[in-house]
Design an enzyme around this catalytic site. Structure first.
Site, PDB file in Angstrom:
ATOM      1  N   LYS A  54       0.682  -0.972   0.121  1.00 56.67           N
ATOM      2  CA  LYS A  54      -0.094   0.222  -0.288  1.00 56.67           C
ATOM      3  C   LYS A  54       0.753   1.175  -0.120  1.00 56.67           C
ATOM      4  O   LYS A  54       1.515   1.425   0.691  1.00 56.67           O
ATOM      5  CB  LYS A  54      -0.833   0.247   1.307  1.00 56.67           C
ATOM      6  CG  LYS A  54      -1.974   1.257   0.955  1.00 56.67           C
ATOM      7  CD  LYS A  54      -2.810   1.181   2.495  1.00 56.67           C
ATOM      8  CE  LYS A  54      -3.979   1.886   2.740  1.00 56.67           C
ATOM      9  NZ  LYS A  54      -4.688   1.849   3.595  1.00 56.67           N
ATOM     10  N   SER A  96      -9.715   2.126   2.856  1.00 60.28           N
ATOM     11  CA  SER A  96      -9.068   3.084   2.247  1.00 60.28           C
ATOM     12  C   SER A  96      -8.074   1.798   1.552  1.00 60.28           C
ATOM     13  O   SER A  96      -7.389   2.093   0.003  1.00 60.28           O
ATOM     14  CB  SER A  96      -8.035   3.326   2.574  1.00 60.28           C
ATOM     15  OG  SER A  96      -7.059   3.164   3.565  1.00 60.28           O
ATOM     16  N   SER A 105      -9.717  -0.489   6.913  1.00 54.97           N
ATOM     17  CA  SER A 105      -9.257  -0.317   5.780  1.00 54.97           C
ATOM     18  C   SER A 105      -8.158  -1.756   5.320  1.00 54.97           C
ATOM     19  O   SER A 105      -7.846  -1.378   4.105  1.00 54.97           O
ATOM     20  CB  SER A 105      -8.079   0.636   5.937  1.00 54.97           C
ATOM     21  OG  SER A 105      -8.567   2.099   5.569  1.00 54.97           O
TER      22      SER A 105
HETATM   23  N1  GLN Z   1     -13.483   4.070   5.737  1.00 58.18           N
HETATM   24  C1  GLN Z   1     -12.694   4.556   6.962  1.00 58.18           C
HETATM   25  C2  GLN Z   1     -12.071   6.059   7.039  1.00 58.18           C
HETATM   26  O1  GLN Z   1     -12.052   6.244   5.974  1.00 58.18           O
HETATM   27  C3  GLN Z   1     -11.146   3.370   7.836  1.00 58.18           C
HETATM   28  C4  GLN Z   1      -9.648   4.228   7.017  1.00 58.18           C
HETATM   29  C5  GLN Z   1      -8.840   3.344   7.373  1.00 58.18           C
HETATM   30  O2  GLN Z   1      -8.711   2.183   8.173  1.00 58.18           O
HETATM   31  N2  GLN Z   1      -7.478   3.657   6.771  1.00 58.18           N
HETATM   32  O3  GLN Z   1     -11.301   6.492   8.236  1.00 58.18           O
END
Ligand code: GLN
Length: 482
Positions: free
Chosen positions: A74, A149, A173
């Site tokens: 990532k 994400s 994410s």
């Molecule tokens: N969807 C969650 C957010 O927008 C998780 C994001 C993440 O885990 N980086 O914060």
């Protein structure tokens, strides 16, 4: 999968060069459509690394489990000499000066990096629609999101463009995109894996973890990246808590699985997802597990606690993206009209950051500002403790808690992007693990049909602090057969 690839390379049945070559061919073939990768590394460089592993094998040397096997990373995790863009225009040209702690460990084991994967800008989002470099599409339906994400990492594994990948999980994410793409995603207990060299989103929530084809693969990767890193004081020494692969037998006999009724009564939980996860609970029971009904009275506050705390931590972490040390440097150009430092900040941030990142910086700055800190951040911290206490009580009675990963299968591109609250609600089942700092895994649970296409549905298992290995064992027991 990893074990099989390893054995084949070790026995000389397939070379690492062939394996890397075939994944690279898949990337060339599929990624124009899917857009999982932001950067694919130089093919010759990759194949040269693979040939070195093959040479070792030819000389009769033993190679380690991940050696010569490719993977994808990532793009918030530093690999020295490669770009880390965080899918933001602000970081478009940022070249990492060092390896992240997790990358050091993987390099030591001889893993081969194929490239960097797409994400929501600075990991803020649940669909990769917030990436500055295009959406990652779901390999099962190109009109749908891959989740986020870490959508690029999950899509890359699902589309066989990499056998495994690293993601980060602040509020889901790793797990939510894994559920949307039909793969396994694991986030360990907060403190198991080093965050050093990983661009921070919300410091007290972030964890790096694997996205893979099976629970066993996730365990192999987790075991490799977990452990103490002097540069991240929240990490602990790898101990008996991270066990041996042989201990992962997947025997569910006597395992106590926590069932929270409220999870399954939530408005917004898709009917198919509910049915699938409930069916899997029944199957676990048949396999010898004991289902115990438990309550998490403060679960209803998890999402609010999460969004309050993480926007605050985001606003603080993002202060470094000021257009000087990192960033566009727009305001610094010779022909710039910037007259002051503030002008520089304003200009580069206005141009360089996407709407969601700006929204979170503003929300967090507000929550942390004088007069509001006690009412918001401090209060949310207190609620975090209440949620942890609920979990503490629950884990006296059960070994893990079962939940859907996401309330729905992958949604359509564009469906939620105009409505931040709807997007935040997609995290309803995942954030509790981050608020509670406990380990959690998403595994494929079944399929739901939408518009004539089969979409993967994931389910989640949440474990007790530092019981990561036990959680992986239970997950293995509940994994769908091939
Ligand atoms: N969807 C969650 C957010 O927008 C998780 C994001 C993440 O885990 N980086 O914060």
């Amino acid at each position: 999968m990893i074990k099989k690839l390893h054995q084949k390379i070790q026995k000389g049945e397939v070379s690492s060069e062939e394996i890397c070559g075939s994944y690279l061919a898949n990337v060339a073939d599929k990624d124009r459509e899917i857009n999982a990768f932001l950067d694919v590394f130089d093919k010759e460089e990759i194949l040269e690394q693979a040939r070195q592993v093959d040479e070792k094998v030819k000389q009769g040397k033993e190679i380690s489990l991940l050696e010569g096997i490719p993977c994808a990373i990532k793009d918030v995790i530093n690999i020295q000499g490669k770009k880390t863009t965080a899918a933001s225009k602000m970081m478009e040209n940022y070249v990492a000066p060092n390896d992240a702690g997790v990358i050091e460990r993987l390099k030591k084991e001889g893993a081969i990096f194929l490239g960097k994967t797409n994400l929501d800008e600075f990991a803020m989002g649940a669909s990769t629609e917030n990436s500055a470099f295009g959406i990652t599409k779901n390999p099962y339906d190109l009109e749908r999101v891959s989740g986020g994400s870490s959508g690029g990492s999950a899509a890359a594994v699902a589309a066989e463009m990499a056998p495994w990948a690293l993601g980060t999980d602040t509020g889901g994410s790793i797990r939510q995109p894994s559920a949307f793409c039909g793969v396994v995603g694991f986030k360990g207990t907060y403190g198991q894996v080093s965050r050093w060299g990983v661009f921070p989103m919300a410091t007290s929530y972030d964890q790096v973890g694997p996205i893979a084809q099976s629970v066993e693969d996730a365990a192999i990767i987790f075991k490799t990246i977990a452990g103490k890193d002097e540069r991240d004081n929240t990490t602990i020494e790898k101990s008996g808590q991270v066990g041996e692969l042989e201990e992962l037998r997947g025997d569910l006999t006597g395992r106590r699985i926590g069932y929270v009724k409220e999870f399954f009564e939530k408005e917004g939980l898709d009917k198919d997802v509910k049915e699938i996860v409930e069916r899997r609970i029944k199957e676990a029971e048949k396999a010898g597990a004991k289902v115990v009904e438990i309550e998490l009275p403060n679960f209803k506050y998890s999402l609010a606690t999460y969004y309050l705390m993480i926007t605050s931590e985001v606003s603080s972490n993002m202060a470094r993206i000021d257009g000087i040390r990192f960033g566009l440097n727009e305001g610094l150009l010779p022909d710039s009209e910037s007259k002051s430092l503030l002008d520089i900040y304003k200009k580069s941030r206005a141009l360089g950051l996407g709407a969601e990142v700006k929204r979170r910086i503003i929300l967090g700055t507000y929550a942390l500002s004088a007069g509001y800190y006690d009412a918001y951040y401090k209060k949310a911290q207190a609620v975090r403790e209440l949620i942890k206490n609920d979990l503490k009580k629950a884990f006296v009675e059960v070994d893990c808690i079962i939940a859907p990963t996401s309330p729905t299968p992958a949604f359509k591109i564009g469906d939620k992007i105009e409505n931040p609250l709807a997007m935040y609600l997609a995290d309803i089942y995942t954030v509790t693990a981050n608020v509670g700092m406990i380990p959690a895994i998403s595994i494929p649970a079944g399929w739901a049909e939408r518009d004539g296409k089969k979409l993967p549905v994931g389910m989640q298992l949440l474990g007790r602090w530092w019981d990561d290995w036990k959680l992986l064992d239970i997950a293995k027991g509940m994994e769908l057969g091939e």
